[in-house]
Design an enzyme around this catalytic site. Structure first.
Site, PDB file in Angstrom:
ATOM      1  CD  GLU A  33       8.379   2.329   0.887  1.00  0.00           C
ATOM      2  OE1 GLU A  33       9.185   3.254   0.745  1.00  0.00           O
ATOM      3  OE2 GLU A  33       7.784   2.085   1.960  1.00  0.00           O
ATOM      4  CD  GLU A  58       0.901   6.824  -0.164  1.00  0.00           C
ATOM      5  OE1 GLU A  58       1.513   5.891   0.370  1.00  0.00           O
ATOM      6  OE2 GLU A  58      -0.346   6.919  -0.142  1.00  0.00           O
ATOM      7  CG  ASP A  85      -4.090   2.875  -8.072  1.00  0.00           C
ATOM      8  OD1 ASP A  85      -3.403   1.875  -7.782  1.00  0.00           O
ATOM      9  OD2 ASP A  85      -5.324   2.851  -8.167  1.00  0.00           O
ATOM     10  CG  ASP A 108      -3.878  -4.401   1.304  1.00  0.00           C
ATOM     11  OD1 ASP A 108      -4.247  -3.397   0.693  1.00  0.00           O
ATOM     12  OD2 ASP A 108      -3.180  -5.304   0.815  1.00  0.00           O
ATOM     13  CE  LYS A 112     -15.658  -3.740  10.153  1.00  0.00           C
ATOM     14  NZ  LYS A 112     -15.801  -2.375  10.593  1.00  0.00           N
ATOM     15  CG  ASP A 144      -0.286  -4.789  11.721  1.00  0.00           C
ATOM     16  OD1 ASP A 144      -0.847  -4.860  10.607  1.00  0.00           O
ATOM     17  OD2 ASP A 144      -0.407  -3.812  12.485  1.00  0.00           O
TER      18      ASP A 144
HETATM   19  C1  LIG Z   1      -1.345   1.203   6.048  1.00  0.00           C
HETATM   20  S1  LIG Z   1      -0.441   2.334   5.103  1.00  0.00           S
HETATM   21  C2  LIG Z   1       1.242   1.797   5.380  1.00  0.00           C
HETATM   22  C3  LIG Z   1       2.222   2.881   5.090  1.00  0.00           C
HETATM   23  C4  LIG Z   1       3.690   2.459   5.152  1.00  0.00           C
HETATM   24  N1  LIG Z   1       3.999   1.463   4.150  1.00  0.00           N
HETATM   25  C5  LIG Z   1       4.064   1.957   6.501  1.00  0.00           C
HETATM   26  O1  LIG Z   1       4.307   0.743   6.653  1.00  0.00           O
HETATM   27  O2  LIG Z   1       4.126   2.765   7.443  1.00  0.00           O
HETATM   28  C6  LIG Z   1      -0.748   1.832   3.428  1.00  0.00           C
HETATM   29  C7  LIG Z   1      -0.257   2.866   2.436  1.00  0.00           C
HETATM   30  O3  LIG Z   1      -0.472   2.402   1.104  1.00  0.00           O
HETATM   31  C8  LIG Z   1      -1.007   3.460   0.337  1.00  0.00           C
HETATM   32  N2  LIG Z   1      -1.751   2.856  -0.781  1.00  0.00           N
HETATM   33  C9  LIG Z   1      -2.945   2.223  -0.717  1.00  0.00           C
HETATM   34  N3  LIG Z   1      -3.312   1.793  -1.934  1.00  0.00           N
HETATM   35  C10 LIG Z   1      -2.314   2.159  -2.779  1.00  0.00           C
HETATM   36  C11 LIG Z   1      -2.114   2.012  -4.182  1.00  0.00           C
HETATM   37  N4  LIG Z   1      -3.011   1.373  -4.944  1.00  0.00           N
HETATM   38  N5  LIG Z   1      -0.983   2.514  -4.729  1.00  0.00           N
HETATM   39  C12 LIG Z   1      -0.066   3.160  -3.965  1.00  0.00           C
HETATM   40  N6  LIG Z   1      -0.206   3.343  -2.621  1.00  0.00           N
HETATM   41  C13 LIG Z   1      -1.311   2.848  -2.046  1.00  0.00           C
HETATM   42  C14 LIG Z   1      -1.870   4.218   1.318  1.00  0.00           C
HETATM   43  O4  LIG Z   1      -2.178   5.528   0.886  1.00  0.00           O
HETATM   44  C15 LIG Z   1      -0.994   4.195   2.547  1.00  0.00           C
HETATM   45  O5  LIG Z   1      -0.062   5.252   2.552  1.00  0.00           O
END
Ligand SMILES: C[S@@+](CC[C@H](N)C(=O)[O-])C[C@H]1O[C@@H](n2cnc3c(N)ncnc32)[C@H](O)[C@@H]1O
Length: 201
Positions: A33, A58, A85, A108, A112, A144
Site C-alpha cells: 500500500e 507512508e 517516500d 494526490d 493545481k 475522487d
Molecule cells: C490524500 S492522502 C490519502 C490517505 C489514504 N490513502 C486514504 O485514502 O485515506 C495521501 C497520502 O499519501 C501520502 N504520500 C504522499 N506522497 C507520498 C510518497 N511519495 N510516498 C508515500 N506516501 C506518500 C501522504 O502523506 C498521505 O498520507
C-alpha cells in the site's frame, strides 16, 4: 538532538536493496500500500487476510509511526508500515515480481498545476510497479478527482506491462470491505469515486 514523539517511526533497512521476504518473513502473498495515511485500509485488510502480508509506505513520519504502532499492537509481524517516500523506496525493493497486489487510495488530492511535481503516481513509479508486481498481480488506484483518474489511467495504459481491467472504471474496490479513510468518507458523503485496476501481464 531534539527528539520528537514520532522519531521511532520505522525506516526500511539501509543498503542498496531491501529483500521483502527478509523484511516480512513467513510467506504469503504480499500487498503493497502506497500512502496509507491514517491507515484504516491497512488495518482492516491485515485483519481480514491473516494469511497474507502487507507493506505500507507512508511519507509522513507521524502517520507511519501511528500506523506501525497500531499494526504491531495486533501482535502480528506480517503487516508493517514504514516512514518512506515510495518514489525513493520502491527502486530498492526486491525481488522482482514479489508483490501480488498494490493499493493506492486517493494519492494526490492536489489539483493545481504547481502540485504536479508532488504527484505520487509518476512515470518512474509505474516502471517500478511493473518490475515488482508479479504476472497476474494487480494495481488498484482510486481517487475522487476525475482529472487525476484520467491521468493515472493514461500512465498505466502507456505501460505495455499492464492491462486495464474494467470498462475502464471498476464499480467497487476488489479489496472491499477493507476501505481507506478517504474512501470511507467519500462513500459516506455520496461522492463519486473513480476506481481502476491494472493487471500485470
Ligand atoms: C490524500 S492522502 C490519502 C490517505 C489514504 N490513502 C486514504 O485514502 O485515506 C495521501 C497520502 O499519501 C501520502 N504520500 C504522499 N506522497 C507520498 C510518497 N511519495 N510516498 C508515500 N506516501 C506518500 C501522504 O502523506 C498521505 O498520507
Amino acid at each position: 538532538m531534539h527528539l520528537t514523539k514520532y522519531d521511532h517511526a520505522p525506516r526500511l533497512p539501509e543498503g542498496e536493496r531491501v529483500d521483502l521476504d527478509a523484511l516480512i518473513p513467513g510467506g504469503g502473498d504480499l500487498m503493497l500500500e502506497i500512502g496509507p495515511g491514517r491507515g484504516m485500509f491497512a488495518l482492516q485488510w491485515a485483519e481480514q487476510h491473516p494469511e497474507s502480508r502487507l507493506l505500507a509506505l507512508e511519507i509522513r513520519r507521524k502517520l507511519a509511526a501511528v500506523l506501525a504502532d497500531r499494526l504491531a499492537a495486533r501482535g502480528s509481524t506480517r503487516a508493517r508500515a514504514f516512514a518512506e517516500d515510495a518514489g525513493v523506496a520502491l527502486p530498492r525493493l526486491g525481488p522482482d515480481a514479489s508483490v501480488a497486489w498494490v493499493a493506492v487510495h486517493f494519492p494526490d488530492p492536489w489539483w493545481k498545476k504547481r502540485h504536479q511535481k508532488r504527484l505520487v503516481l509518476k512515470d518512474g513509479l509505474v516502471t517500478e510497479l511493473a518490475r515488482l508486481v508479479r504476472p497476474g498481480g494487480t494495481v488498484l488506484i482510486q481517487t475522487d478527482v476525475e482529472q487525476r483518474a484520467e491521468e493515472y489511467r493514461a500512465r498505466f495504459e502507456a505501460a505495455p506491462e499492464f492491462e486495464c481491467v474494467g470498462d475502464p472504471w471498476v464499480p467497487e474496490s476488489p479489496h472491499a470491505p477493507a476501505r481507506s479513510n478517504r474512501e470511507a468518507r467519500a462513500i459516506a458523503d455520496g461522492l463519486p469515486v473513480w476506481r481502476m485496476v491494472f493487471r500485470r501481464r
